[in-house]
Design a protein around this motif. Structure first.
Motif, PDB file in Angstrom:
ATOM      1  N   CYS A  32       0.865  -1.177   0.000  1.00  0.00           N
ATOM      2  CA  CYS A  32       0.000   0.000   0.000  1.00  0.00           C
ATOM      3  C   CYS A  32       0.901   1.227   0.000  1.00  0.00           C
ATOM      4  CB  CYS A  32      -0.891  -0.024   1.244  1.00  0.00           C
ATOM      5  SG  CYS A  32      -1.927   1.449   1.466  1.00  0.00           S
ATOM      6  N   ILE A  34       1.006   5.338   1.139  1.00  0.00           N
ATOM      7  CA  ILE A  34       0.427   6.482   1.831  1.00  0.00           C
ATOM      8  C   ILE A  34       1.039   7.760   1.270  1.00  0.00           C
ATOM      9  CG2 ILE A  34       0.370   7.755   4.022  1.00  0.00           C
ATOM     10  CD1 ILE A  34       0.215   5.078   5.464  1.00  0.00           C
ATOM     11  N   ARG A  51      -2.564   0.187  -4.431  1.00  0.00           N
ATOM     12  CA  ARG A  51      -3.500   0.791  -3.488  1.00  0.00           C
ATOM     13  C   ARG A  51      -2.879   2.067  -2.906  1.00  0.00           C
ATOM     14  NH1 ARG A  51      -4.946  -1.699   2.493  1.00  0.00           N
ATOM     15  NH2 ARG A  51      -6.274   0.025   3.210  1.00  0.00           N
ATOM     16  N   GLU A  53      -3.530   5.386  -0.291  1.00  0.00           N
ATOM     17  CA  GLU A  53      -4.327   5.986   0.769  1.00  0.00           C
ATOM     18  C   GLU A  53      -3.854   7.420   0.982  1.00  0.00           C
ATOM     19  OE1 GLU A  53      -6.889   4.744   2.326  1.00  0.00           O
ATOM     20  OE2 GLU A  53      -6.794   2.710   1.469  1.00  0.00           O
TER      21      GLU A  53
END
Length: 366
Positions: A32, A34, A51, A53
């Protein structure tokens, strides 16, 4: 194993490319990203199936996201937190004791120079960044020289893994496009392309000085990139009367296509790790002139692939450009580009980089 990478998100240079291409090669269901702001980095990562975020800040000094970061990383049970850049490192240093994850970072640049020419604020941020670095569990250094710098800073050898940037050489070369007309470049001149953030550490003024010394109207410089000193550089170009020999293209997403109409790639930095842009030039068979920074000797390991000149030496840079011009004029410069690509393909693949980093992840959590 689950891994989360964290970076500010506003990057437009080599660290952006490094993060996106690396994550694109790691298992998508286990990684992921960020970011603290939207931008080309987040957009490209999503396009690569990663992904993403967003922990949006109201300003760079908005620390309200720290508690949310702790909750997210712990609740998602990430085993590794992998940070990139000063802001991500600083935030991680403030929440480290509350995390269950092992904290790793990639050193993309010299921490002492990240805030070069930024006055008192830059001095404060440099101190904070260096303090944060001391708390990190493990380091990836993007050149042997950067590993040596970390060890001089007091980081033990066993906490540092040297990795070299890599790109996907299996991707087909882009078709030659008429970029010269689009960018309003002279048809008959030798095109020198310098792809770099407009920042003091990148050494644009060294190249301007070298061009001024040569007085050769058949050499044209194309600057690709944007940054905080654009107006300052525009002023230098005017002062040196180089307006007819320099084109500022700004930030571009078509760097591969631009390299297809480039005869030479330039790097004039005062400090670098292992510049990804040099691999991108190598992939398009564009020979290189670079200052002696980071891991450039691993790529240009002999004079038949390009030129390495001392940092900050405009005279040496001018001599290298002149030598390249003579080879371009005689039709032999392309041979350097071919040898450069052959060497790069065999030593700097993205698959190798991703496999090495994933191997280290597994070792450090077992």
């Amino acid at each position: 194993m689950k891994v989360v990478h964290m970076i500010s998100g506003g990057e437009t240079g080599g660290s952006r490319k490094h993060v996106v291409t690396l994550l694109s090669k790691l298992p998508k269901e286990q990684v992921c990203l960020i970011v603290f702001q939207e931008g080309s980095l987040a957009e490209e990562a999503r396009q690569a199936g990663v992904r993403v975020e967003l922990f949006k800040q109201n300003s760079r000094y908005d620390l309200s996201i720290l508690s949310r970061l702790v909750s997210f990383i712990n609740e998602e049970k990430f085993d590794i937190l992998h940070t990139h850049g000063p802001r991500a490192n600083l935030f991680a240093s403030w929440i480290k004791k509350k995390l269950n994850a092992v904290w790793m970072t990639t050193i993309h640049s010299d921490p002492k120079l990240d805030f070069m020419k930024s006055g008192l604020k830059g001095w404060v941020f440099t101190k904070l960044n260096l303090s944060a670095i001391r708390k990190i569990d493990y380091f990836f250094a993007v050149s042997q020289r950067f590993k040596d710098n970390l060890m001089e800073f007091g980081i033990p050898d066993e906490k540092i893994q040297t990795v070299y940037n890599g790109i996907d050489f299996s991707e087909p070369l882009p078709a030659a496009l008429d970029k010269k007309k689009e960018l309003n470049l002279p048809e008959q001149a030798m095109i020198l392309t310098m792809t770099a953030r407009l920042h003091p550490v990148k050494g644009h003024e060294i190249v301007f000085d070298a061009l001024k010394r040569l007085h050769n109207p058949n050499i044209h410089l194309l600057l690709v990139g944007d940054g905080p000193i654009r107006e300052e550089l525009e002023g230098e170009i005017r002062d040196l009367k180089l307006q007819d020999r320099v084109t500022l293209a700004g930030f571009r997403k078509d760097v591969k296509e631009i390299f297809t109409i480039s005869d030479l790639s330039l790097l004039a930095s005062y400090s670098e790790s292992f510049p990804l842009v040099l691999l991108e030039a190598a992939n398009e068979q564009v020979p290189i002139i670079t200052t002696d920074v980071g891991g450039v000797h691993e790529l240009i390991d002999s004079g038949d692939k390009g030129w390495i000149v001392p940092v900050g030496d405009a005279s040496a840079y001018a001599k290298a450009i002149d030598a390249a011009y003579n080879e371009w004029n005689s039709g032999t410069l392309t041979e350097k580009g071919e040898k450069l690509r052959d060497h790069a393909v065999s030593h700097f693949s993205l698959d190798h980089l991703a496999a090495l980093i994933w191997k280290v992840y597994k070792e450090k959590i077992n």
